[in-house]
Design an enzyme around this catalytic site. Structure first.
Site, PDB file in Angstrom:
ATOM      1  N   GLY A  22       4.078 -27.120  -3.452  1.00  0.00           N
ATOM      2  CA  GLY A  22       4.909 -28.272  -3.805  1.00  0.00           C
ATOM      3  C   GLY A  22       4.297 -29.061  -4.947  1.00  0.00           C
ATOM      4  N   ASP A  50       7.552 -24.921  -6.097  1.00  0.00           N
ATOM      5  CA  ASP A  50       8.714 -25.759  -5.814  1.00  0.00           C
ATOM      6  C   ASP A  50       8.652 -27.040  -6.638  1.00  0.00           C
ATOM      7  OD1 ASP A  50      11.021 -26.317  -3.643  1.00  0.00           O
ATOM      8  OD2 ASP A  50       9.929 -28.177  -4.008  1.00  0.00           O
ATOM      9  N   TYR A  55      11.386 -34.975 -10.122  1.00  0.00           N
ATOM     10  CA  TYR A  55       9.937 -35.149 -10.027  1.00  0.00           C
ATOM     11  C   TYR A  55       9.328 -35.508 -11.385  1.00  0.00           C
ATOM     12  CZ  TYR A  55      10.346 -32.545  -5.571  1.00  0.00           C
ATOM     13  OH  TYR A  55      10.690 -32.105  -4.325  1.00  0.00           O
ATOM     14  N   LYS A  84      15.794 -28.370  -8.637  1.00  0.00           N
ATOM     15  CA  LYS A  84      16.845 -29.024  -7.853  1.00  0.00           C
ATOM     16  C   LYS A  84      17.702 -29.927  -8.740  1.00  0.00           C
ATOM     17  CE  LYS A  84      13.519 -29.246  -4.058  1.00  0.00           C
ATOM     18  NZ  LYS A  84      12.247 -29.368  -4.764  1.00  0.00           N
ATOM     19  N   HIS A 117      19.935 -31.283  -4.495  1.00  0.00           N
ATOM     20  CA  HIS A 117      18.864 -32.095  -3.912  1.00  0.00           C
ATOM     21  C   HIS A 117      19.354 -32.916  -2.717  1.00  0.00           C
ATOM     22  CE1 HIS A 117      14.715 -33.642  -5.361  1.00  0.00           C
ATOM     23  NE2 HIS A 117      14.799 -33.725  -4.055  1.00  0.00           N
TER      24      HIS A 117
END
Length: 297
Positions: A22, A50, A55, A84, A117
């Site tokens: 992540g 991911d 982000y 996403k 998302h």
């Protein structure tokens, strides 16, 4: 990470590595740390990365992957990359442009998995798969009712391959997991190690998951860390799990999750920790008609 048991087949025939890295980070952490951590992760053997548009580190993650391709550590086809679609791009005409924006930041031709998302329409996502920009499409933070709405939609051509949700020993998502399995949808767990460090979204008084005494006892029994016990628990339930860290020692340790096995008694004990507790409630969405956490699961 090439042995068969470390991959799960998706309902469209592609394979997803069972352990992912992540890349979400706290705002105050410099973006360069993400590049560094992603390079360490790939060197350690993670092939499933991911990330997400929101982000704001896709450039840094893309740079790390390209560096590891250039130095011969991996090829692009070895990497399973997830991005996403963020909520500001839900209008059908914006969906593909959001993905294309991510691809430009990454310097990639395609992503391996593209997720919605938060709960919203699937139709424009199918076009991204048709265009070859995403090999597989799935969803994130969907509850059972919202999944059923998609699955029952007339004219659905590609059912979601996975549903990425918060899932850990305090919120093991047993009912949602059983439902997803029954529909051949893979459950992907984020927050498997707890997410209490994220002050913007999470109540700081939340319990620290990795301090749980049961995890501690099992860690001693197996001579592993509590984090490895929490990750192994998910793998043995048939869940694909994301491990997130910026620390080299933790990144290297977490990939050892394939080196041991929990007993049936251990699994029952860990099942007993469930308290349907969520760290991430997305309170800004509470009054939205598509808020996913009002239902039981």
């Amino acid at each position: 990470m090439n042995s068969k048991h470390q991959y799960v087949e998706l309902n469209d025939g592609h394979f997803i590595p069972r352990l992912g890295f992540g890349t979400y980070k706290l705002q105050e952490v410099p973006n360069s740390k993400t590049t560094e951590a992603t390079e360490i992760a790939i060197e350690a053997g993670y092939h499933h990365i991911d990330c997400a548009y929101v982000y704001q580190v896709e450039e840094e993650v893309g740079l790390a992957i390209r560096r590891k391709i250039i130095d011969g550590t991996v090829k692009r086809e070895d990497i399973f990359y997830t991005s996403k679609l963020w909520s500001t791009f839900h209008r059908p005409e914006l969906v593909q442009s959001c993905l294309e924006r991510s691809l430009r930041k990454l310097h990639f031709d395609y992503v391996d998995l593209y997720l919605i998302h938060l709960p919203i329409s699937m139709k424009a996502m199918e076009k991204c798969k048709d265009a070859g920009l995403a090999k597989s499409i799935g969803v994130s933070n969907f509850n059972r009712r919202q999944l059923e709405m998609i699955l029952n939609k007339p004219g659905l051509r590609y059912k979601p391959v996975c549903n990425q949700v918060e899932c850990h020993v305090y919120h093991n998502q047993r009912k949602l997991l059983d439902f997803c399995k029954s529909k051949d949808i893979v459950l992907v767990a984020f927050g498997a190690l707890g997410t209490q460090r994220e002050k913007r979204w999470v109540d700081p008084s939340s319990p620290v998951l990795l301090d749980d005494p049961v995890l501690g006892t099992l860690a001693k029994k197996h001579k592993r860390s509590p984090a490895l016990i929490a990750l192994r628990y998910q793998l043995q339930r048939g869940v694909v799990v994301l491990a997130q860290s910026l620390k080299e020692s933790e990144i290297k340790e977490n990939i050892q999750v394939f080196d041991f096995q929990l007993t049936d008694e251990d699994m029952i004990e860990l099942d007993g920790l469930n308290r349907n507790f969520r760290y991430l409630l997305i309170k800004s969405m509470v009054n939205h008609p598509n808020y996913p956490f009002a239902d039981e699961y």
